[in-house]
Design a protein around this motif. Structure first.
Motif, PDB file in Angstrom:
ATOM      1  N   GLN A 102      -5.643  -4.393   0.142  1.00  0.00           N
ATOM      2  CA  GLN A 102      -4.763  -3.229   0.042  1.00  0.00           C
ATOM      3  C   GLN A 102      -5.161  -2.338  -1.132  1.00  0.00           C
ATOM      4  O   GLN A 102      -5.106  -1.107  -1.029  1.00  0.00           O
ATOM      5  CB  GLN A 102      -3.311  -3.691  -0.071  1.00  0.00           C
ATOM      6  CG  GLN A 102      -2.854  -4.438   1.178  1.00  0.00           C
ATOM      7  CD  GLN A 102      -1.357  -4.470   1.336  1.00  0.00           C
ATOM      8  OE1 GLN A 102      -0.677  -3.453   1.227  1.00  0.00           O
ATOM      9  NE2 GLN A 102      -0.821  -5.643   1.604  1.00  0.00           N
ATOM     10  N   LEU A 103      -5.579  -2.943  -2.231  1.00  0.00           N
ATOM     11  CA  LEU A 103      -6.084  -2.138  -3.346  1.00  0.00           C
ATOM     12  C   LEU A 103      -7.372  -1.417  -2.961  1.00  0.00           C
ATOM     13  O   LEU A 103      -7.582  -0.256  -3.326  1.00  0.00           O
ATOM     14  CB  LEU A 103      -6.324  -3.026  -4.565  1.00  0.00           C
ATOM     15  CG  LEU A 103      -5.089  -3.482  -5.347  1.00  0.00           C
ATOM     16  CD1 LEU A 103      -5.512  -4.331  -6.539  1.00  0.00           C
ATOM     17  CD2 LEU A 103      -4.259  -2.299  -5.815  1.00  0.00           C
ATOM     18  N   ARG A 104      -8.237  -2.102  -2.225  1.00  0.00           N
ATOM     19  CA  ARG A 104      -9.483  -1.474  -1.768  1.00  0.00           C
ATOM     20  C   ARG A 104      -9.184  -0.264  -0.888  1.00  0.00           C
ATOM     21  O   ARG A 104      -9.821   0.789  -1.011  1.00  0.00           O
ATOM     22  CB  ARG A 104     -10.320  -2.495  -0.999  1.00  0.00           C
ATOM     23  CG  ARG A 104     -11.619  -1.920  -0.421  1.00  0.00           C
ATOM     24  CD  ARG A 104     -12.443  -3.014   0.251  1.00  0.00           C
ATOM     25  NE  ARG A 104     -11.663  -3.726   1.247  1.00  0.00           N
ATOM     26  CZ  ARG A 104     -11.434  -3.272   2.481  1.00  0.00           C
ATOM     27  NH1 ARG A 104     -11.909  -2.094   2.861  1.00  0.00           N
ATOM     28  NH2 ARG A 104     -10.723  -3.994   3.337  1.00  0.00           N
ATOM     29  N   GLU A 105      -8.197  -0.403  -0.006  1.00  0.00           N
ATOM     30  CA  GLU A 105      -7.808   0.715   0.853  1.00  0.00           C
ATOM     31  C   GLU A 105      -7.251   1.868   0.029  1.00  0.00           C
ATOM     32  O   GLU A 105      -7.559   3.046   0.283  1.00  0.00           O
ATOM     33  CB  GLU A 105      -6.762   0.237   1.864  1.00  0.00           C
ATOM     34  CG  GLU A 105      -6.293   1.290   2.842  1.00  0.00           C
ATOM     35  CD  GLU A 105      -7.351   1.692   3.843  1.00  0.00           C
ATOM     36  OE1 GLU A 105      -7.215   2.783   4.442  1.00  0.00           O
ATOM     37  OE2 GLU A 105      -8.317   0.921   4.034  1.00  0.00           O
ATOM     38  N   LEU A 106      -6.439   1.556  -0.961  1.00  0.00           N
ATOM     39  CA  LEU A 106      -5.883   2.587  -1.844  1.00  0.00           C
ATOM     40  C   LEU A 106      -6.994   3.351  -2.547  1.00  0.00           C
ATOM     41  O   LEU A 106      -6.999   4.592  -2.576  1.00  0.00           O
ATOM     42  CB  LEU A 106      -4.960   1.934  -2.873  1.00  0.00           C
ATOM     43  CG  LEU A 106      -4.354   2.864  -3.923  1.00  0.00           C
ATOM     44  CD1 LEU A 106      -3.211   3.669  -3.322  1.00  0.00           C
ATOM     45  CD2 LEU A 106      -3.860   2.072  -5.135  1.00  0.00           C
ATOM     46  N   VAL A 107      -7.941   2.620  -3.101  1.00  0.00           N
ATOM     47  CA  VAL A 107      -9.045   3.241  -3.834  1.00  0.00           C
ATOM     48  C   VAL A 107      -9.896   4.091  -2.896  1.00  0.00           C
ATOM     49  O   VAL A 107     -10.284   5.218  -3.231  1.00  0.00           O
ATOM     50  CB  VAL A 107      -9.896   2.151  -4.522  1.00  0.00           C
ATOM     51  CG1 VAL A 107     -11.190   2.742  -5.064  1.00  0.00           C
ATOM     52  CG2 VAL A 107      -9.097   1.493  -5.642  1.00  0.00           C
ATOM     53  N   GLY A 108     -10.185   3.573  -1.714  1.00  0.00           N
ATOM     54  CA  GLY A 108     -10.997   4.320  -0.763  1.00  0.00           C
ATOM     55  C   GLY A 108     -10.361   5.628  -0.331  1.00  0.00           C
ATOM     56  O   GLY A 108     -11.046   6.629  -0.121  1.00  0.00           O
ATOM     57  N   SER A 154      -2.023 -14.193   0.276  1.00  0.00           N
ATOM     58  CA  SER A 154      -3.278 -14.587  -0.351  1.00  0.00           C
ATOM     59  C   SER A 154      -3.830 -13.442  -1.194  1.00  0.00           C
ATOM     60  O   SER A 154      -3.550 -12.265  -0.944  1.00  0.00           O
ATOM     61  CB  SER A 154      -4.305 -14.983   0.711  1.00  0.00           C
ATOM     62  OG  SER A 154      -4.712 -13.850   1.455  1.00  0.00           O
ATOM     63  N   ARG A 155      -4.621 -13.792  -2.200  1.00  0.00           N
ATOM     64  CA  ARG A 155      -5.234 -12.778  -3.054  1.00  0.00           C
ATOM     65  C   ARG A 155      -6.086 -11.813  -2.233  1.00  0.00           C
ATOM     66  O   ARG A 155      -6.149 -10.619  -2.527  1.00  0.00           O
ATOM     67  CB  ARG A 155      -6.082 -13.477  -4.122  1.00  0.00           C
ATOM     68  CG  ARG A 155      -6.673 -12.560  -5.187  1.00  0.00           C
ATOM     69  CD  ARG A 155      -5.669 -12.128  -6.225  1.00  0.00           C
ATOM     70  NE  ARG A 155      -5.085 -13.246  -6.923  1.00  0.00           N
ATOM     71  CZ  ARG A 155      -5.683 -13.924  -7.916  1.00  0.00           C
ATOM     72  NH1 ARG A 155      -6.890 -13.590  -8.319  1.00  0.00           N
ATOM     73  NH2 ARG A 155      -5.055 -14.919  -8.514  1.00  0.00           N
ATOM     74  N   ARG A 156      -6.731 -12.316  -1.203  1.00  0.00           N
ATOM     75  CA  ARG A 156      -7.583 -11.461  -0.370  1.00  0.00           C
ATOM     76  C   ARG A 156      -6.782 -10.332   0.271  1.00  0.00           C
ATOM     77  O   ARG A 156      -7.239  -9.187   0.342  1.00  0.00           O
ATOM     78  CB  ARG A 156      -8.259 -12.296   0.714  1.00  0.00           C
ATOM     79  CG  ARG A 156      -9.164 -11.488   1.642  1.00  0.00           C
ATOM     80  CD  ARG A 156      -9.723 -12.362   2.756  1.00  0.00           C
ATOM     81  NE  ARG A 156      -8.651 -12.944   3.546  1.00  0.00           N
ATOM     82  CZ  ARG A 156      -8.004 -12.284   4.508  1.00  0.00           C
ATOM     83  NH1 ARG A 156      -8.301 -11.016   4.772  1.00  0.00           N
ATOM     84  NH2 ARG A 156      -7.057 -12.889   5.204  1.00  0.00           N
ATOM     85  N   LEU A 207       0.819  -1.212   0.000  1.00  0.00           N
ATOM     86  CA  LEU A 207       0.000   0.000   0.000  1.00  0.00           C
ATOM     87  C   LEU A 207       0.856   1.267   0.000  1.00  0.00           C
ATOM     88  O   LEU A 207       0.615   2.170  -0.818  1.00  0.00           O
ATOM     89  CB  LEU A 207      -0.963  -0.012   1.186  1.00  0.00           C
ATOM     90  CG  LEU A 207      -1.878   1.213   1.327  1.00  0.00           C
ATOM     91  CD1 LEU A 207      -2.717   1.421   0.069  1.00  0.00           C
ATOM     92  CD2 LEU A 207      -2.772   1.063   2.558  1.00  0.00           C
ATOM     93  N   PRO A 208       1.874   1.400   0.867  1.00  0.00           N
ATOM     94  CA  PRO A 208       2.737   2.590   0.786  1.00  0.00           C
ATOM     95  C   PRO A 208       3.438   2.734  -0.563  1.00  0.00           C
ATOM     96  O   PRO A 208       3.635   3.858  -1.043  1.00  0.00           O
ATOM     97  CB  PRO A 208       3.752   2.363   1.916  1.00  0.00           C
ATOM     98  CG  PRO A 208       3.065   1.466   2.877  1.00  0.00           C
ATOM     99  CD  PRO A 208       2.209   0.567   2.042  1.00  0.00           C
ATOM    100  N   LEU A 209       3.808   1.612  -1.183  1.00  0.00           N
ATOM    101  CA  LEU A 209       4.462   1.676  -2.492  1.00  0.00           C
ATOM    102  C   LEU A 209       3.493   2.192  -3.548  1.00  0.00           C
ATOM    103  O   LEU A 209       3.859   3.033  -4.386  1.00  0.00           O
ATOM    104  CB  LEU A 209       4.981   0.292  -2.873  1.00  0.00           C
ATOM    105  CG  LEU A 209       5.669   0.166  -4.238  1.00  0.00           C
ATOM    106  CD1 LEU A 209       6.895   1.063  -4.319  1.00  0.00           C
ATOM    107  CD2 LEU A 209       6.064  -1.292  -4.498  1.00  0.00           C
ATOM    108  N   LEU A 210       2.267   1.718  -3.524  1.00  0.00           N
ATOM    109  CA  LEU A 210       1.262   2.204  -4.470  1.00  0.00           C
ATOM    110  C   LEU A 210       0.976   3.688  -4.251  1.00  0.00           C
ATOM    111  O   LEU A 210       0.830   4.456  -5.215  1.00  0.00           O
ATOM    112  CB  LEU A 210      -0.025   1.389  -4.322  1.00  0.00           C
ATOM    113  CG  LEU A 210       0.057  -0.073  -4.780  1.00  0.00           C
ATOM    114  CD1 LEU A 210      -1.169  -0.844  -4.314  1.00  0.00           C
ATOM    115  CD2 LEU A 210       0.195  -0.167  -6.295  1.00  0.00           C
ATOM    116  N   GLU A 211       0.909   4.106  -2.994  1.00  0.00           N
ATOM    117  CA  GLU A 211       0.676   5.524  -2.704  1.00  0.00           C
ATOM    118  C   GLU A 211       1.869   6.374  -3.130  1.00  0.00           C
ATOM    119  O   GLU A 211       1.698   7.517  -3.571  1.00  0.00           O
ATOM    120  CB  GLU A 211       0.382   5.708  -1.218  1.00  0.00           C
ATOM    121  CG  GLU A 211      -0.964   5.126  -0.811  1.00  0.00           C
ATOM    122  CD  GLU A 211      -1.359   5.460   0.605  1.00  0.00           C
ATOM    123  OE1 GLU A 211      -2.519   5.855   0.824  1.00  0.00           O
ATOM    124  OE2 GLU A 211      -0.510   5.314   1.508  1.00  0.00           O
TER     125      GLU A 211
END
Length: 236
Positions: free
Chosen positions: A156-162, A149-151, A113-117
């Motif tokens: 983490q993608l859901r958190e990024l989008v939110g 796991s995929r979940r 998540l920090p890397l995506l941000e």
């Protein structure tokens, strides 16, 4: 020295924990990850420290502290020197390449998540390339190894989008398109969260359809090979 301090029990002594964090913080960027001179290759000393010959619980605790330092003092800091950030990204990639299974789950859970941000904000091309290379390595290994796991990845993608749909949708969709290229099944599984975030953002604004949001969303669908929002997608 770091391994020796770690053997004393970081979880039981806040002072020792602070000392190790300070060592990681101040010396991480002071060494190149790899240099070759006169036919001799020199590696960053933390590569040896984080694979030292100490008990596994000690090593796991040191790795956890190291990743926390990278997250808090490098990836999450917006005023950090690009050169310092480049060393941190290169070191993470080298660690993952050297011992994939030792690092894959803990690195993915701590830093994805920090890397995506970080990628949302990067403009400097060398740093952006290094961050993208690290993201590619993490996602490809996660897809190949099934770890984590995929979940966990979808969450983490859901958190990024939110966090970012309302305020930086253009940059967000750009990063999501990169994820779609690197790990299509992951983005497909996260797509319902993206769809809900788009409609929820429009509802909160109360101005009807947002053409900027819809254009970004449609570009994301196109990168997945989908032509309309309602198209049924076979999960891979």
């Amino acid at each position: 020295m770091v391994c020796g301090i770690g053997c004393l029990g970081l979880t039981q002594d806040a002072y020792l924990l602070r000392c190790v964090r300070d060592i990681f913080t101040h010396y991480l960027h002071r060494f190149p990850v790899k240099t070759i001179r006169n036919y001799t290759t020199t590696f960053h000393p933390f590569l040896a420290t984080l694979h030292g010959e100490v008990r596994l619980p000690v090593l796991e605790e040191l790795r956890k502290v190291f990743l926390e330092v990278v997250r808090d003092n490098y990836l999450a800091r917006r005023n950090i020197s690009p050169l310092h950030l480049q060393v941190a990204l290169s070191l993470l990639t080298e660690l993952l390449q050297r011992n994939t299974m030792d690092w894959l789950e803990i690195l993915s859970c701590s830093l994805l998540l920090p890397l995506l941000e970080l990628l949302l904000t990067l403009e400097e091309q060398t740093t952006k390339r290094l961050a993208t290379d690290l993201l590619q390595k993490v996602l490809q290994e996660a897809e190949d190894q099934g770890v984590p796991s995929r979940r966990v990845l979808v969450d983490q993608l859901r958190e990024l989008v939110g966090r970012h749909m309302s305020w930086s949708s253009g940059r967000l969709f750009r990063v999501l398109r990169v994820v779609a290229v690197l790990h299509r099944p992951l983005l497909l599984e996260a797509l319902p969260h993206v769809t809900r975030a788009v409609t929820r953002t429009e509802e909160k604004r109360g101005t009807g359809l947002d053409h900027t949001l819809r254009q970004g969303y449609q570009a994301l669908l196109s990168s997945l090979g989908m032509t309309t929002p309602g198209e049924t997608v076979q999960q891979e």
